[in-house]
Enzyme design. Structure first.
Site, PDB file in Angstrom:
ATOM      1  N   HIS A   1       0.868  -1.177   0.000  1.00 16.41           N
ATOM      2  CA  HIS A   1       0.000   0.000   0.000  1.00 16.41           C
ATOM      3  C   HIS A   1       0.914   1.239   0.000  1.00 16.41           C
ATOM      4  O   HIS A   1       2.032   1.174   0.528  1.00 16.41           O
ATOM      5  CB  HIS A   1      -0.844  -0.038   1.276  1.00 16.41           C
ATOM      6  CG  HIS A   1      -1.898   1.006   1.400  1.00 16.41           C
ATOM      7  ND1 HIS A   1      -1.626   2.290   1.806  1.00 16.41           N
ATOM      8  CD2 HIS A   1      -3.236   0.961   1.197  1.00 16.41           C
ATOM      9  CE1 HIS A   1      -2.756   2.980   1.847  1.00 16.41           C
ATOM     10  NE2 HIS A   1      -3.748   2.198   1.486  1.00 16.41           N
TER      11      HIS A   1
ATOM     12  N   ASP B   1       2.921  -4.762   8.051  1.00 13.78           N
ATOM     13  CA  ASP B   1       1.707  -3.966   7.890  1.00 13.78           C
ATOM     14  C   ASP B   1       0.527  -4.941   8.005  1.00 13.78           C
ATOM     15  O   ASP B   1       0.225  -5.685   7.071  1.00 13.78           O
ATOM     16  CB  ASP B   1       1.750  -3.274   6.523  1.00 13.78           C
ATOM     17  CG  ASP B   1       0.453  -2.544   6.207  1.00 13.78           C
ATOM     18  OD1 ASP B   1      -0.518  -2.690   6.968  1.00 13.78           O
ATOM     19  OD2 ASP B   1       0.411  -1.849   5.173  1.00 13.78           O
TER      20      ASP B   1
ATOM     21  N   GLN C   1      -4.624  -5.319   6.758  1.00  9.41           N
ATOM     22  CA  GLN C   1      -5.620  -6.208   6.139  1.00  9.41           C
ATOM     23  C   GLN C   1      -5.697  -7.574   6.809  1.00  9.41           C
ATOM     24  O   GLN C   1      -6.466  -8.436   6.370  1.00  9.41           O
ATOM     25  CB  GLN C   1      -5.295  -6.405   4.648  1.00  9.41           C
ATOM     26  CG  GLN C   1      -5.473  -5.171   3.809  1.00  9.41           C
ATOM     27  CD  GLN C   1      -6.927  -4.690   3.787  1.00  9.41           C
ATOM     28  OE1 GLN C   1      -7.874  -5.457   4.039  1.00  9.41           O
ATOM     29  NE2 GLN C   1      -7.121  -3.421   3.503  1.00  9.41           N
TER      30      GLN C   1
ATOM     31  N   LYS D   1     -10.380  -0.916  10.430  1.00  8.80           N
ATOM     32  CA  LYS D   1     -10.497  -2.137   9.624  1.00  8.80           C
ATOM     33  C   LYS D   1     -10.727  -3.342  10.530  1.00  8.80           C
ATOM     34  O   LYS D   1     -10.742  -4.483  10.095  1.00  8.80           O
ATOM     35  CB  LYS D   1      -9.230  -2.325   8.782  1.00  8.80           C
ATOM     36  CG  LYS D   1      -9.068  -1.232   7.719  1.00  8.80           C
ATOM     37  CD  LYS D   1      -7.861  -1.504   6.861  1.00  8.80           C
ATOM     38  CE  LYS D   1      -7.358  -0.265   6.163  1.00  8.80           C
ATOM     39  NZ  LYS D   1      -8.001  -0.009   4.879  1.00  8.80           N
TER      40      LYS D   1
ATOM     41  N   CYS E   1      -4.744   2.505  -3.629  1.00  8.19           N
ATOM     42  CA  CYS E   1      -3.507   3.022  -3.030  1.00  8.19           C
ATOM     43  C   CYS E   1      -2.358   2.040  -3.231  1.00  8.19           C
ATOM     44  O   CYS E   1      -1.524   1.832  -2.342  1.00  8.19           O
ATOM     45  CB  CYS E   1      -3.688   3.326  -1.543  1.00  8.19           C
ATOM     46  SG  CYS E   1      -4.876   4.612  -1.238  1.00  8.19           S
TER      47      CYS E   1
END
Ligand code: PMP
Length: 415
Positions: free
Chosen positions: A132, A209, A212, A235, A373
């Site tokens: 991202h 990261d 997600q 999220k 993104c």
């Protein structure tokens, strides 16, 4: 004793009941049932989160860490209780390792601007091609400032990471490998355990990261053995405007303060200012207190459902939707990795993803259309944009059916 029905791990996942926990799913869009398939961009909130924030605002709000009066103490307890909840959720060793930020983006910027300050010209940061922008641009800015070099591990046409390529790019100059756990544009689950091991063997730190991933599978930062783990509350069925930076205490301790202001100091004078303990040293200013309360409620909610069961449910939907989408004439799935999260990017021949998004919206289907993104991914696949459907704990078969039927309508319109 009352004969209560036994609801254990073996009970089937009751998605209809989960959906009733999310008030927004009962709303209609353009007179149609809402099929919300954009959870990867932001998840919806269960009533328990909405009510926890509401309760806090009604009964406990004051500034934290400051007042001696009871309300301030209550707010501080709620805020620090949320930190402890996050610690337990991630299996972090200590609350000193849990820094509240505005989100994944700010967490990564914090690492880049604080930890990254010591980089020397020629030092290397390694990312992957499927990051991202939040895990690309802060490193590019850091490289511009320090003369460090950004390396990019390759991916293939399936949307898999080239693990050998990643390993080859690790060098004695690699200071940090920063990579996503699940790609938001392709759905790929990266082999993060192998990547952490390889980076560590090369003497580099690792940043994962988890934006997600954290709402869709169990995360244990100690088992992962990474140095930084970042995610956003919104999220994870929690409020917007809040995120987490988890960092290994020994690493955090060596990092200089980032933003200056209230709460991050111990003493201030014009001759010398001293800084607060971890994690407060990285939390300048009044934090998003109600957001933290909401995040703690969201974690309670998700763990109440059982993350493993949510994961199994989403994987089932992923298989089912992937198989059905493959049957749609003219539809191409972008990202066919062997292990994926509940994210499907696709193109429909002859229809721009933005037009597709508009037609689907008229049918009550909310998908994302754009570059997600992740412009380098779009460039790699030589497409300007994709349509993307993504799943959460409340996604059901009816959502998939509605998507398929809306796609049939789109094919008629453009056919
Ligand atoms: N990384 C990934 C993989 C993401 O999916 C996102 C959100 N789309 C981000 C980072 C940025 O998250 P936020 O906008 O909440 O800071």
């Amino acid at each position: 004793m009352n004969a209560q029905p036994i609801v254990g791990a073996a009970s089937p996942y009751d998605v209809a009941s989960v959906r009733r926990d999310f008030p927004i799913l009962a709303t209609t869009v353009r007179g149609k049932r809402l099929a919300f398939l954009d959870t990867a961009a932001s998840s919806q909130r269960p009533l328990s989160v909405i009510e926890a924030v509401n309760h806090y605002e009604r009964t406990s709000h004051a500034n934290v860490h400051r007042g001696v009066y009871q309300l301030s103490q209550r707010a501080t307890d709620a805020f620090e209780g949320a930190r402890e909840r996050v610690r337990r959720f991630l299996n972090a060793a200590s609350i000193k390792e849990v820094v509240f930020t505005r989100g994944t983006t700010e967490s990564i910027n914090l690492v880049a601007q604080s930890w990254g300050r010591r980089l020397q010209p020629g030092d290397e940061i390694l990312v992957t091609w499927m990051e991202h922008h939040a895990n690309i641009v802060p490193w590019q800015m850091l490289c511009e400032r320090t003369g460090a070099v950004l390396k990019v591990a390759p991916i293939d046409r399936q949307g898999e990471l080239d693990l050998e390529g990643f390993k080859q790019l690790l060098s004695p100059r690699t200071r940090l490998a920063a990579f996503t756990q699940i790609s938001n544009s392709l759905g790929t689950m990266l082999p993060i355990e192998d990547m952490v091991r390889a980076a560590r063997a090369a003497g580099a730190l690792t940043l994962i990261d988890g934006a997600q991933a954290v709402a869709h599978q169990r995360v244990d930062v100690q088992a992962l053995d990474c140095d930084f783990y970042v995610f956003s509350s919104h999220k994870l069925y929690g409020p917007t405007g809040l995120g987490v930076l988890w960092a290994r205490e020994a690493v955090l301790r060596e990092m200089p303060p980032w933003q200056g202001g209230g709460d991050m100091i111990r003493t201030v004078s014009f001759t010398k200012t001293t800084y607060n303990d971890l994690p407060y040293r990285f939390e300048a200013g009044t934090p998003h207190i109600s957001g933290a309360v909401g995040l703690a409620a969201a974690i309670d909610y998700l763990e109440g459902l059982g993350i493993e069961r949510v994961h199994a449910h989403e994987q089932h939907l992923l298989q089912r939707a992937t198989a059905a989408l493959r049957e749609v004439p003219g539809l191409t799935i972008i990202g066919e990795a062997a292990r994926k999260g509940g994210v499907i990017s696709f193109l429909l021949e002859g229809v721009h993803p933005h037009d597709l998004g508009t037609i689907l919206d008229a049918e009550g289907v909310a998908i994302r259309a754009g570059h997600h993104c992740a412009m380098p991914v779009m460039e790699f696949f030589d497409v300007p944009a994709t349509a993307r459907a993504s799943f959460g704990c409340y996604t059901d078969e009816a959502d998939i059916e509605q998507l398929l039927s809306a796609l049939a309508t789109a094919r008629e319109v453009f056919g």
